[in-house]
Motif scaffolding. Structure first.
Motif, PDB file in Angstrom:
ATOM      1  N   ILE A 233     -31.347   7.576 -18.324  1.00  0.00           N
ATOM      2  CA  ILE A 233     -32.116   8.391 -17.294  1.00  0.00           C
ATOM      3  C   ILE A 233     -33.357   7.431 -16.705  1.00  0.00           C
ATOM      4  CG2 ILE A 233     -32.979  10.262 -16.344  1.00  0.00           C
ATOM      5  CD1 ILE A 233     -29.829  10.406 -17.350  1.00  0.00           C
ATOM      6  N   ALA A 234     -33.375   7.063 -15.475  1.00  0.00           N
ATOM      7  CA  ALA A 234     -34.371   6.647 -14.965  1.00  0.00           C
ATOM      8  C   ALA A 234     -35.727   7.471 -14.972  1.00  0.00           C
ATOM      9  CB  ALA A 234     -34.249   6.242 -13.554  1.00  0.00           C
ATOM     10  N   SER A 235     -36.873   6.868 -15.043  1.00  0.00           N
ATOM     11  CA  SER A 235     -38.203   7.646 -15.100  1.00  0.00           C
ATOM     12  C   SER A 235     -38.245   8.452 -13.864  1.00  0.00           C
ATOM     13  CB  SER A 235     -39.384   6.552 -15.350  1.00  0.00           C
ATOM     14  OG  SER A 235     -39.473   5.754 -14.038  1.00  0.00           O
ATOM     15  N   ASP A 236     -37.866   8.218 -12.837  1.00  0.00           N
ATOM     16  CA  ASP A 236     -37.975   9.162 -11.399  1.00  0.00           C
ATOM     17  C   ASP A 236     -36.719   9.534 -11.153  1.00  0.00           C
ATOM     18  OD1 ASP A 236     -36.961   6.515 -10.928  1.00  0.00           O
ATOM     19  OD2 ASP A 236     -38.130   6.221  -8.982  1.00  0.00           O
ATOM     20  N   TYR A 237     -35.889   9.844 -12.160  1.00  0.00           N
ATOM     21  CA  TYR A 237     -34.724  10.671 -11.979  1.00  0.00           C
ATOM     22  C   TYR A 237     -35.179  12.161 -11.663  1.00  0.00           C
ATOM     23  CZ  TYR A 237     -30.516  13.160 -13.091  1.00  0.00           C
ATOM     24  OH  TYR A 237     -29.236  14.078 -12.897  1.00  0.00           O
ATOM     25  N   PRO A 238     -34.546  12.884 -10.652  1.00  0.00           N
ATOM     26  CA  PRO A 238     -33.062  12.454 -10.001  1.00  0.00           C
ATOM     27  C   PRO A 238     -33.353  11.687  -8.660  1.00  0.00           C
ATOM     28  CG  PRO A 238     -33.902  14.768  -9.096  1.00  0.00           C
ATOM     29  CD  PRO A 238     -34.872  14.400 -10.251  1.00  0.00           C
TER      30      PRO A 238
ATOM     31  N   ARG B  41     -34.119   8.606  -8.539  1.00  0.00           N
ATOM     32  CA  ARG B  41     -33.095   7.304  -8.613  1.00  0.00           C
ATOM     33  C   ARG B  41     -31.607   7.641  -9.450  1.00  0.00           C
ATOM     34  NH1 ARG B  41     -36.396   2.876 -11.413  1.00  0.00           N
ATOM     35  NH2 ARG B  41     -34.253   1.788 -11.419  1.00  0.00           N
ATOM     36  N   PRO B  42     -30.567   7.136  -9.518  1.00  0.00           N
ATOM     37  CA  PRO B  42     -29.483   7.346 -10.145  1.00  0.00           C
ATOM     38  C   PRO B  42     -29.669   7.220 -11.649  1.00  0.00           C
ATOM     39  CG  PRO B  42     -29.233   5.417  -8.798  1.00  0.00           C
ATOM     40  CD  PRO B  42     -30.457   5.939  -8.377  1.00  0.00           C
ATOM     41  N   PRO B  43     -29.104   7.661 -12.606  1.00  0.00           N
ATOM     42  CA  PRO B  43     -28.879   7.292 -13.874  1.00  0.00           C
ATOM     43  C   PRO B  43     -28.177   6.038 -14.061  1.00  0.00           C
ATOM     44  CG  PRO B  43     -27.092   8.915 -13.611  1.00  0.00           C
ATOM     45  CD  PRO B  43     -28.023   8.910 -12.333  1.00  0.00           C
ATOM     46  N   ASN B  44     -28.312   5.106 -15.081  1.00  0.00           N
ATOM     47  CA  ASN B  44     -27.765   3.880 -15.318  1.00  0.00           C
ATOM     48  C   ASN B  44     -26.657   4.053 -16.346  1.00  0.00           C
ATOM     49  OD1 ASN B  44     -27.136   1.425 -16.573  1.00  0.00           O
ATOM     50  ND2 ASN B  44     -29.165   0.387 -15.655  1.00  0.00           N
ATOM     51  N   MET B  45     -25.419   3.950 -15.689  1.00  0.00           N
ATOM     52  CA  MET B  45     -24.303   4.121 -16.512  1.00  0.00           C
ATOM     53  C   MET B  45     -23.421   3.112 -16.927  1.00  0.00           C
ATOM     54  SD  MET B  45     -22.858   7.806 -15.214  1.00  0.00           S
ATOM     55  CE  MET B  45     -23.621   9.274 -15.334  1.00  0.00           C
TER      56      MET B  45
ATOM     57  N   GLN C   9     -25.366   5.335  -2.702  1.00  0.00           N
ATOM     58  CA  GLN C   9     -24.937   6.437  -2.047  1.00  0.00           C
ATOM     59  C   GLN C   9     -25.499   7.630  -2.999  1.00  0.00           C
ATOM     60  OE1 GLN C   9     -23.566   7.033   0.764  1.00  0.00           O
ATOM     61  NE2 GLN C   9     -23.980   4.611   1.319  1.00  0.00           N
ATOM     62  N   TRP C  10     -26.536   7.353  -3.879  1.00  0.00           N
ATOM     63  CA  TRP C  10     -26.901   8.307  -5.025  1.00  0.00           C
ATOM     64  C   TRP C  10     -27.970   9.127  -4.132  1.00  0.00           C
ATOM     65  CZ3 TRP C  10     -26.317  10.327  -9.282  1.00  0.00           C
ATOM     66  CH2 TRP C  10     -27.271  11.339  -9.883  1.00  0.00           C
ATOM     67  N   SER C  11     -27.787  10.334  -4.468  1.00  0.00           N
ATOM     68  CA  SER C  11     -28.710  11.390  -3.726  1.00  0.00           C
ATOM     69  C   SER C  11     -29.321  12.496  -4.677  1.00  0.00           C
ATOM     70  CB  SER C  11     -27.929  12.269  -2.989  1.00  0.00           C
ATOM     71  OG  SER C  11     -28.632  13.471  -2.374  1.00  0.00           O
ATOM     72  N   PRO C  12     -30.504  12.903  -4.639  1.00  0.00           N
ATOM     73  CA  PRO C  12     -31.022  13.916  -5.734  1.00  0.00           C
ATOM     74  C   PRO C  12     -30.090  15.067  -5.908  1.00  0.00           C
ATOM     75  CG  PRO C  12     -32.786  13.189  -4.333  1.00  0.00           C
ATOM     76  CD  PRO C  12     -31.685  12.538  -3.597  1.00  0.00           C
ATOM     77  N   VAL C  13     -29.331  15.262  -4.870  1.00  0.00           N
ATOM     78  CA  VAL C  13     -28.381  16.625  -5.013  1.00  0.00           C
ATOM     79  C   VAL C  13     -27.317  16.263  -6.108  1.00  0.00           C
ATOM     80  CG1 VAL C  13     -26.411  17.833  -3.577  1.00  0.00           C
ATOM     81  CG2 VAL C  13     -28.276  17.054  -2.327  1.00  0.00           C
ATOM     82  N   LEU C  14     -27.140  15.022  -6.560  1.00  0.00           N
ATOM     83  CA  LEU C  14     -25.986  14.703  -7.369  1.00  0.00           C
ATOM     84  C   LEU C  14     -26.770  15.028  -8.887  1.00  0.00           C
ATOM     85  CD1 LEU C  14     -24.607  11.469  -5.807  1.00  0.00           C
ATOM     86  CD2 LEU C  14     -23.633  13.885  -5.708  1.00  0.00           C
ATOM     87  N   THR C  15     -25.883  15.094  -9.736  1.00  0.00           N
ATOM     88  CA  THR C  15     -26.258  15.412 -11.244  1.00  0.00           C
ATOM     89  C   THR C  15     -25.423  14.276 -12.235  1.00  0.00           C
ATOM     90  OG1 THR C  15     -24.297  16.815 -11.461  1.00  0.00           O
ATOM     91  CG2 THR C  15     -26.478  17.684 -10.476  1.00  0.00           C
ATOM     92  N   ILE C  16     -25.663  14.519 -13.413  1.00  0.00           N
ATOM     93  CA  ILE C  16     -25.127  13.613 -14.495  1.00  0.00           C
ATOM     94  C   ILE C  16     -23.562  14.006 -14.470  1.00  0.00           C
ATOM     95  CG2 ILE C  16     -24.797  13.314 -16.899  1.00  0.00           C
ATOM     96  CD1 ILE C  16     -27.903  14.042 -17.009  1.00  0.00           C
TER      97      ILE C  16
END
Length: 246
Positions: free
Chosen positions: A61-66, A68-72, A98-105
């Protein structure tokens, strides 16, 4: 870790744990409760060479999640054009541009599961696999199935004779179906409210579910799903609700 980020991740993990239908999992990777390093999994989608396998994903998980996207990265070895067969690195817009703060893990894991149904050989992470898929789809499907059995625990089976393996047309159809289903699932979270209207609050760092809940609590008009400007008084009520002050 900031308290807001920790709360959001903990809430997302609880929602994943309560969802027994999707068979998607995510939990701290180690023995402790470090929410910045997770391990996720999902079943291989049906009607693909990956069916019956279980795929594990390393999640940081990035420090500024959500924001920035998680690194998978795939822990389970997989033969797929958009995943490195050596490192497990992933090429997927949802996890980058295409990551957005709307998205989740959870939605990110669903996107990965969908990627297994809709390989994109023209935008590859692994050029050898992509070349095989374009040059000889049946051979690609055979190798992908062998890897699913060997590394993901899928049961042994052969591709049914006459199925024709993966073809350009079948891949296009699967891609269209998966994207349509993904869009439908994402919009369902808005409960009939206009996406742009909700996302103006999501951009402040709140998740879709919390914003929609605040809208319903305050009594915001759905306006037939059309966007509109909220009155200042409503803005204040919504914000107060999101911050737990109402």
């Amino acid at each position: 870790m900031s308290s807001n980020r920790a709360r959001r991740i903990a809430k997302e993990l609880a929602e994943i744990q309560n969802d027994k239908l999707s068979q998607i999992t995510a939990e701290p990777a180690g023995a402790g409760d470090d929410l910045t390093h997770l391990r996720g999994s999902f079943p291989g989608p049906p009607d693909t060479p990956y069916e019956g396998g279980t795929y594990h994903v390393d999640i940081k998980i990035a420090s500024d999640y959500p924001f920035r996207p998680p690194n998978m990265r795939f822990e389970t070895k997989i033969w797929h054009p958009n995943v490195s067969s050596v490192t497990g690195a992933i090429c997927l817009d949802t996890l980058s541009t295409q990551w957005s703060p709307v998205l989740t893990i959870k939605s990110a894991l669903i996107s990965l599961q969908s990627l297994l149904s809709t390989p994109e050989p023209k935008d590859p992470q692994d050029h050898e696999v992509a070349s095989m898929l374009i040059r000889n789809p049946s051979e690609f499907e055979h190798v992908a199935r062998e890897w699913a059995v060997k590394y993901a625990g899928a049961p042994k089976r052969e591709v049914a004779e006459g199925s024709g393996g993966a073809t350009a047309e079948s891949l296009r159809k699967k891609s269209q179906d998966a994207k349509a289903n993904e869009a439908k699932v994402a919009l369902a979270a808005y409960h009939g409210y206009n996406k742009d209207l909700v996302d103006r609050f999501v951009a402040m760092g709140f998740d879709v579910e919390a914003v929609v809940s605040a809208f319903e609590y305050v009594g915001i008009d759905r306006n037939g799903g059309e966007d509109y400007e909220l009155e200042e008084a409503y803005m204040g009520d919504i914000t107060a609700r999101l911050f737990g002050e109402a």
